[in-house]
Motif scaffolding. Structure first.
Motif, PDB file in Angstrom:
ATOM      1  N   ILE A 184       0.835  -1.204   0.000  1.00 67.88           N
ATOM      2  CA  ILE A 184       0.000   0.000   0.000  1.00 67.88           C
ATOM      3  C   ILE A 184       0.869   1.252   0.000  1.00 67.88           C
ATOM      4  N   GLY A 185       1.891   1.277   0.866  1.00 65.73           N
ATOM      5  CA  GLY A 185       2.787   2.425   0.926  1.00 65.73           C
ATOM      6  C   GLY A 185       3.481   2.664  -0.401  1.00 65.73           C
ATOM      7  N   THR A 186       3.917   1.596  -1.056  1.00 64.03           N
ATOM      8  CA  THR A 186       4.588   1.718  -2.349  1.00 64.03           C
ATOM      9  C   THR A 186       3.645   2.290  -3.398  1.00 64.03           C
ATOM     10  N   VAL A 187       2.413   1.797  -3.432  1.00 62.71           N
ATOM     11  CA  VAL A 187       1.437   2.296  -4.411  1.00 62.71           C
ATOM     12  C   VAL A 187       1.151   3.777  -4.181  1.00 62.71           C
ATOM     13  N   LEU A 188       0.915   4.163  -2.944  1.00 66.34           N
ATOM     14  CA  LEU A 188       0.560   5.553  -2.646  1.00 66.34           C
ATOM     15  C   LEU A 188       1.687   6.530  -2.978  1.00 66.34           C
ATOM     16  N   LEU A 189       2.936   6.070  -2.875  1.00 67.39           N
ATOM     17  CA  LEU A 189       4.071   6.960  -3.139  1.00 67.39           C
ATOM     18  C   LEU A 189       4.582   6.857  -4.574  1.00 67.39           C
ATOM     19  N   THR A 190       3.911   6.073  -5.416  1.00 66.23           N
ATOM     20  CA  THR A 190       4.315   5.982  -6.827  1.00 66.23           C
ATOM     21  C   THR A 190       3.163   6.393  -7.734  1.00 66.23           C
ATOM     22  N   LEU A 191       2.313   7.294  -7.229  1.00 62.81           N
ATOM     23  CA  LEU A 191       1.200   7.830  -8.011  1.00 62.81           C
ATOM     24  C   LEU A 191       1.527   9.239  -8.477  1.00 62.81           C
ATOM     25  N   ARG A 192       1.009   9.611  -9.628  1.00 67.19           N
ATOM     26  CA  ARG A 192       1.190  10.982 -10.093  1.00 67.19           C
ATOM     27  C   ARG A 192       0.188  11.915  -9.433  1.00 67.19           C
ATOM     28  N   GLY A 193      -1.007  11.400  -9.130  1.00 66.51           N
ATOM     29  CA  GLY A 193      -2.038  12.239  -8.552  1.00 66.51           C
ATOM     30  C   GLY A 193      -1.901  12.392  -7.051  1.00 66.51           C
ATOM     31  N   ARG A 194      -2.816  13.184  -6.462  1.00 67.81           N
ATOM     32  CA  ARG A 194      -2.783  13.415  -5.014  1.00 67.81           C
ATOM     33  C   ARG A 194      -3.257  12.199  -4.246  1.00 67.81           C
ATOM     34  N   GLY A 195      -4.248  11.506  -4.797  1.00 66.99           N
ATOM     35  CA  GLY A 195      -4.828  10.362  -4.097  1.00 66.99           C
ATOM     36  C   GLY A 195      -5.263   9.295  -5.067  1.00 66.99           C
ATOM     37  N   VAL A 196      -5.908   8.262  -4.512  1.00 64.00           N
ATOM     38  CA  VAL A 196      -6.324   7.132  -5.339  1.00 64.00           C
ATOM     39  C   VAL A 196      -7.609   6.549  -4.764  1.00 64.00           C
ATOM     40  N   GLY A 197      -8.528   6.177  -5.654  1.00 67.26           N
ATOM     41  CA  GLY A 197      -9.770   5.552  -5.227  1.00 67.26           C
ATOM     42  C   GLY A 197      -9.534   4.136  -4.739  1.00 67.26           C
ATOM     43  N   LYS A 198     -10.488   3.630  -3.968  1.00 65.07           N
ATOM     44  CA  LYS A 198     -10.337   2.294  -3.397  1.00 65.07           C
ATOM     45  C   LYS A 198     -10.191   1.232  -4.485  1.00 65.07           C
ATOM     46  N   THR A 199     -10.961   1.336  -5.553  1.00 61.12           N
ATOM     47  CA  THR A 199     -10.889   0.346  -6.635  1.00 61.12           C
ATOM     48  C   THR A 199      -9.520   0.350  -7.285  1.00 61.12           C
ATOM     49  N   GLU A 200      -9.019   1.554  -7.601  1.00 60.83           N
ATOM     50  CA  GLU A 200      -7.717   1.656  -8.247  1.00 60.83           C
ATOM     51  C   GLU A 200      -6.602   1.236  -7.293  1.00 60.83           C
ATOM     52  N   LEU A 201      -6.721   1.576  -6.025  1.00 59.08           N
ATOM     53  CA  LEU A 201      -5.726   1.150  -5.038  1.00 59.08           C
ATOM     54  C   LEU A 201      -5.637  -0.368  -4.989  1.00 59.08           C
ATOM     55  N   THR A 202      -6.799  -1.010  -4.959  1.00 58.36           N
ATOM     56  CA  THR A 202      -6.823  -2.482  -4.923  1.00 58.36           C
ATOM     57  C   THR A 202      -6.209  -3.057  -6.193  1.00 58.36           C
ATOM     58  N   ARG A 203      -6.535  -2.448  -7.348  1.00 60.82           N
ATOM     59  CA  ARG A 203      -5.970  -2.932  -8.612  1.00 60.82           C
ATOM     60  C   ARG A 203      -4.455  -2.794  -8.628  1.00 60.82           C
ATOM     61  N   ARG A 204      -3.946  -1.664  -8.136  1.00 63.75           N
ATOM     62  CA  ARG A 204      -2.508  -1.455  -8.154  1.00 63.75           C
ATOM     63  C   ARG A 204      -1.796  -2.370  -7.157  1.00 63.75           C
ATOM     64  N   VAL A 205      -2.419  -2.640  -6.025  1.00 64.99           N
ATOM     65  CA  VAL A 205      -1.840  -3.589  -5.068  1.00 64.99           C
ATOM     66  C   VAL A 205      -1.787  -4.978  -5.695  1.00 64.99           C
ATOM     67  N   GLU A 206      -2.828  -5.346  -6.415  1.00 65.46           N
ATOM     68  CA  GLU A 206      -2.844  -6.651  -7.092  1.00 65.46           C
ATOM     69  C   GLU A 206      -1.754  -6.710  -8.156  1.00 65.46           C
ATOM     70  N   TRP A 207      -1.596  -5.613  -8.905  1.00 65.55           N
ATOM     71  CA  TRP A 207      -0.550  -5.564  -9.937  1.00 65.55           C
ATOM     72  C   TRP A 207       0.830  -5.673  -9.288  1.00 65.55           C
ATOM     73  N   LEU A 208       1.048  -4.921  -8.210  1.00 64.16           N
ATOM     74  CA  LEU A 208       2.349  -4.939  -7.547  1.00 64.16           C
ATOM     75  C   LEU A 208       2.633  -6.313  -6.946  1.00 64.16           C
ATOM     76  N   THR A 209       1.616  -6.952  -6.408  1.00 63.56           N
ATOM     77  CA  THR A 209       1.778  -8.308  -5.873  1.00 63.56           C
ATOM     78  C   THR A 209       2.268  -9.253  -6.959  1.00 63.56           C
ATOM     79  N   ALA A 210       1.670  -9.139  -8.140  1.00 63.60           N
ATOM     80  CA  ALA A 210       2.088  -9.983  -9.264  1.00 63.60           C
ATOM     81  C   ALA A 210       3.518  -9.688  -9.677  1.00 63.60           C
ATOM     82  N   ARG A 211       3.911  -8.388  -9.667  1.00 59.33           N
ATOM     83  CA  ARG A 211       5.270  -8.024 -10.042  1.00 59.33           C
ATOM     84  C   ARG A 211       6.277  -8.545  -9.021  1.00 59.33           C
ATOM     85  N   VAL A 212       5.938  -8.465  -7.746  1.00 56.69           N
ATOM     86  CA  VAL A 212       6.830  -8.982  -6.703  1.00 56.69           C
ATOM     87  C   VAL A 212       7.059 -10.474  -6.901  1.00 56.69           C
TER      88      VAL A 212
END
Length: 853
Positions: free
Chosen positions: A466-494
């Motif tokens: 979660i911390g990695t996703v929040l600090l690698t965004l261009r925008g100020r914040g992120v919606g719950k759906t997009e946050l979950t999607r990015r966490v899923e993407w990052l999990t796959a990359r890890v």
């Protein structure tokens, strides 16, 4: 055993994890997933009942209490508490800590036996004799002992015996203060119960370990015990909880508790005695030139390893305040290495350990330290107040992973076999330059191998995702759906990178994200109310960067390549304008990797091999496009059409990971410009190192608030110190350390790196070797819409750096009293600096000139 437990496949690629929560052990699917294998998900199952005999048979139940046991229905919680305490007091089952695997500990007389063995060590006795003899010779030269006296021989012998006796007393006192005192089984049972209650209230989801790893560890421990060999645990270090969790696991497994190396700053009243009796050995933070103390530490470590006692020290030395692994510290490792090379110890087993947290208790304190607030000295009042506040925390869980243990003797032999020649006296002649070079090389290789092993088994926690996703965004914040999607993407990359991700059984990803957000808390992650979708944003980016840094080691090569490509991407224009030639890319990657050689752990395969692998991987992931010539050699690199179509989200992710570190290094380089002596200033002035680094931090805070620095975490004191260390290695800056402990290290910018000044105004000019170096770093810096590198910025930055630098020189020249740090070197110090420069130049020549400007 239940039907579900019988269906667990012990030979699967995904070994089950064990959740240890007090006395309860729960079986869970593993957090490790091979890149090509789907992670098996299964229901969390109770592996054991409340009082399971995990030590003896990790997969067997201990019989439940008889059905006629009387339990008060009126107060079941109190009855359960009293029953637990009684089980520990009586030493019921595994709680007795009997029949342990390893050497016997926690018996009356343990400390006296250890002290006797240490004091009898031939190495220590030889040193005492040498020191006594050296003192007698001094007294003879000074005339205290008259060589011409008729009874000189008798008086000399008497004086030597007197000195040896005094040194023996000093050594005994130092030994008693240093050694751990594992005296009482009743004490350790009570300590285990007390600490478990505290830890599992703070980390309410318990300690998680891999069943495969702990079963392997027990097997290795059993073989080591039969050979009377020690297991040396080398864990990562992010929190004081690190050594507590490892001790609890060893107790629960029934292994001999390791003796833990601890700094004597923690040896304050009450707590110090408790820790010493639980396994801590106290050492000074600095040994200096104290030959007796150095030998005493070596003799104690020799004794522990000779007798097969388990041992634990932190490979990084102190706790990481940044979230990622620190470079290895070689102090205690050098003692262990000497025990083996000298032949005083036949062999010992190395076990790298990774400890990860959903949330680290001390991160808030780390932030204040990294921002320049002096660290408070540990004391009992703070310990008690912190302990009481911990009880109300909900910090998630602790994940501990053990890499495969290996023989230190075999490692050393393998390293020596790779040398063209092994210098004579490797075990004794420490002053020989060739011997020292070989020992240092083995030590360095050992340290970085352990760090690599730790990274290999480290588990990425949901909070880190979660911390990695929040600090690698261009925008100020992120919606719950997009946050979950990015966490899923990052999990796959890890997982694709061979990493491990913490798991939560069958819990859906959205629930795991919710748990992570809850643990991080509103002080780190904010929620915007009143919007159609829950929207989250980083509240404390500095503290949240601690969790982001837990993932960066997995993507460091991709991050460096992306930052090197950014030198062209930021130019803009059509895709062809943003392409970069292979040689240009390789040169910038080489430069950046040289900058960060002390910051990150790189593979030993070399730049060309690592770069080729990384580019092929990015091509396979459709992040970059590689153009090749007729021979298949890469000629040009650019962003792929697919990556552009998704808004560069993957490429930007890699850039966002490394940009804060590039900013910090750029800031450190800019601060060096202020170390150029002002006009009319004598050039032999030396500045206190701490003051120079504090100036760099103040410069960074100013540039951040004025918009010339993109990341506030770039003012991180630890990263700035690492940059200064690197500048010293490359002789951009020289450092002198006085023999007087009251005089702090002082530094001076090398004359060849000083910025030129305008002959009329005396202002620093944006030219010269240091400016070119800084500009090369700046080529990979992030450029936002409110900041561009240009003449205005360079003029403003130079003026500010010069202004702060002049203050340092003025303070250094101010007359002072007795405690004033001298701004000029003594003849002895100047000679030492000259020799150091020659040695550094010789070393660089032998190493083939590492890439640097």
């Amino acid at each position: 055993m239940s039907h579900d437990e019988e269906n667990v496949d012990p030979g699967s690629n995904s070994a089950p994890d064990l959740q240890i929560l007090g006395d309860e052990i729960t079986l869970q699917p593993s957090g490790f997933v091979e890149p090509s294998v789907e992670a098996p998900e299964g229901k969390e199952q109770a592996l054991m009942n409340q009082f399971a005999s995990f030590r003896a048979e990790p997969l067997q139940y201990e019989p439940r209490p008889p059905s006629d046991t009387i339990v008060s229905e009126a107060d079941p919680v109190l009855c359960r508490f009293l029953r637990e305490v009684s089980l520990y007091v009586s030493g019921h089952g595994w709680r007795a800590y009997d029949r342990i695997i390893g050497q016997p500990v926690f018996y009356s007389g343990f400390s006296d036996n250890m002290k006797t063995m240490v004091m009898a060590a031939p190495l220590l006795q030889k040193r005492i004799s040498q020191l006594a003899e050296a003192r007698v010779e001094v007294e003879e030269k000074e005339g205290i002992l008259d060589r011409n006296a008729p009874d000189h021989s008798t008086k000399r012998a008497e004086r030597r015996r007197e000195l040896e006796g005094a040194l023996q007393e000093v050594a005994e006192k130092l030994t008693d203060d240093m050694i751990c005192k594992m005296e009482s089984k009743t004490f350790i049972r009570g300590a285990y119960y007390l600490v478990t209650q505290l830890l599992t209230r703070a980390y309410h989801q318990g300690i998680h370990v891999s069943s495969e790893e702990v079963l392997r560890l027990r097997k290795v421990a059993d073989m080591a015990a039969k050979k009377k060999q020690s297991i040396v645990f080398l864990p990562s270090h992010r929190s004081h909880v690190d050594y507590v969790s490892l001790q609890l696991i060893c107790y629960r497994l029934g292994l001999t508790l390791p003796v833990v190396v601890a700094g004597d700053n923690l040896n304050f009243p009450v707590v110090g005695s408790f820790l010493q009796h639980a396994g801590a050995m106290w050492i000074r933070r600095s040994f200096g030139d104290d030959a007796l103390y150095n030998t005493l530490v070596q003799s104690y470590i020799d004794t522990l390893l000779q007798e097969g006692y388990n041992f634990e020290c932190f490979i990084e030395g102190g706790r990481s305040r940044t979230g990622k692994l620190l470079p290895p510290k070689f102090g205690i490792l050098s003692f262990i290495l000497d025990s083996i090379i000298s032949g005083r110890v036949e062999d010992t087993i190395i076990c790298p350990v990774s400890t990860q947290y959903d949330k680290v208790i001390e991160t808030e304190g780390y932030v204040t330290e990294l921002l320049g607030v002096p660290k408070k000295k540990e004391n009992l009042a703070d310990f008690l107040s912190n302990g009481s506040s911990v009880l109300s925390l909900k910090l998630g869980r602790v994940d501990v992973r053990f890499n495969k243990p290996w023989s230190l003797r075999r490692f050393i032999e393998d390293q020596l076999s790779r040398l063209p020649t092994v210098p004579m006296g490797l075990d004794t002649n420490h002053q020989d330059p060739e011997v020292r070079a070989v020992r240092e090389k083995i030590l360095r290789t050992l340290g970085y191998k352990v760090l690599g092993d730790i990274n290999e088994v480290s588990v990425v926690m949901p909070t880190a995702l979660i911390g990695t996703v929040l600090l690698t965004l261009r925008g100020r914040g992120v919606g719950k759906t997009e946050l979950t999607r990015r966490v899923e993407w990052l999990t796959a990359r890890v997982r694709a990178k061979g990493g491990r991700v913490a798991h939560f059984g069958n819990a859906p990803l959205s629930e795991i994200v919710d748990r992570g957000l809850e643990v991080l808390g509103k002080d780190l992650v904010g929620l915007v109310d009143g919007l159609p979708e829950p929207t989250y944003y980083a509240v404390d980016r500095f503290q949240l960067s601690f969790y982001r840094n837990m993932t960066i080691h997995l993507f460091i090569y991709e991050a460096l390549v992306s930052a090197a490509m950014y030198t062209r991407v930021k130019v803009g224009g059509g895709p062809s304008h943003q392409d970069i030639g292979y040689e240009e890319l390789r040169e910038q990657v080489s430069f950046l990797s040289s900058l960060f050689r002390g910051e990150f752990i790189f593979s030993g395969e070399g730049l060309v091999v690592n770069l080729e692998k990384t580019l092929r991987g990015l091509e396979a992931d459709h992040v970059v496009r590689l153009d090749r010539d007729e021979n298949g050699n890469i000629t040009t690199i650019g962003l792929s059409d697919r990556e552009r179509s998704v808004g560069r989200e993957n490429y930007d992710f890699y850039c966002f990971l490394i940009w804060p570190f590039i900013e910090a290094t750029w800031l450190a380089a800019v601060s060096l410009m202020g170390l150029t002596p002002p006009p009319g200033q004598k050039e032999d002035i030396w500045i206190e190192q701490n003051k120079a680094q504090n100036m760099a931090q103040l410069l960074g805070k100013t540039l951040y608030h004025q918009g010339d620095l993109s990341y506030f975490e770039a003012v991180n004191k630890e990263t700035l110190k690492n940059s200064y260390s690197r500048f010293m290695e490359d002789e951009m800056v020289h450092v002198v350390k006085s023999k007087d402990p009251k005089i702090p290290p002082r530094i001076q910018l090398d004359p060849t790196w000083r910025c030129p000044r305008d002959p009329k105004t005396g202002a620093l000019l944006a030219e010269g070797k240091l400016w070119d170096f800084t500009e090369k770093i700046a080529r990979s810096r992030r450029e936002g819409k409110n900041r561009r590198d240009g003449a205005t910025v360079s003029d403003r930055v130079l003026k500010l750096s010069d202004t702060l630098g002049r203050r340092l020189f003025e303070e250094a020249e101010e007359p002072g009293g007795k405690g004033k740090v001298p701004s000029r070197l003594s003849e002895e110090e100047a000679e030492a600096v000259s020799k150091s420069r020659k040695a550094a130049r010789s070393k660089r020549t032998k190493l083939g000139q590492r890439p640097h400007l």
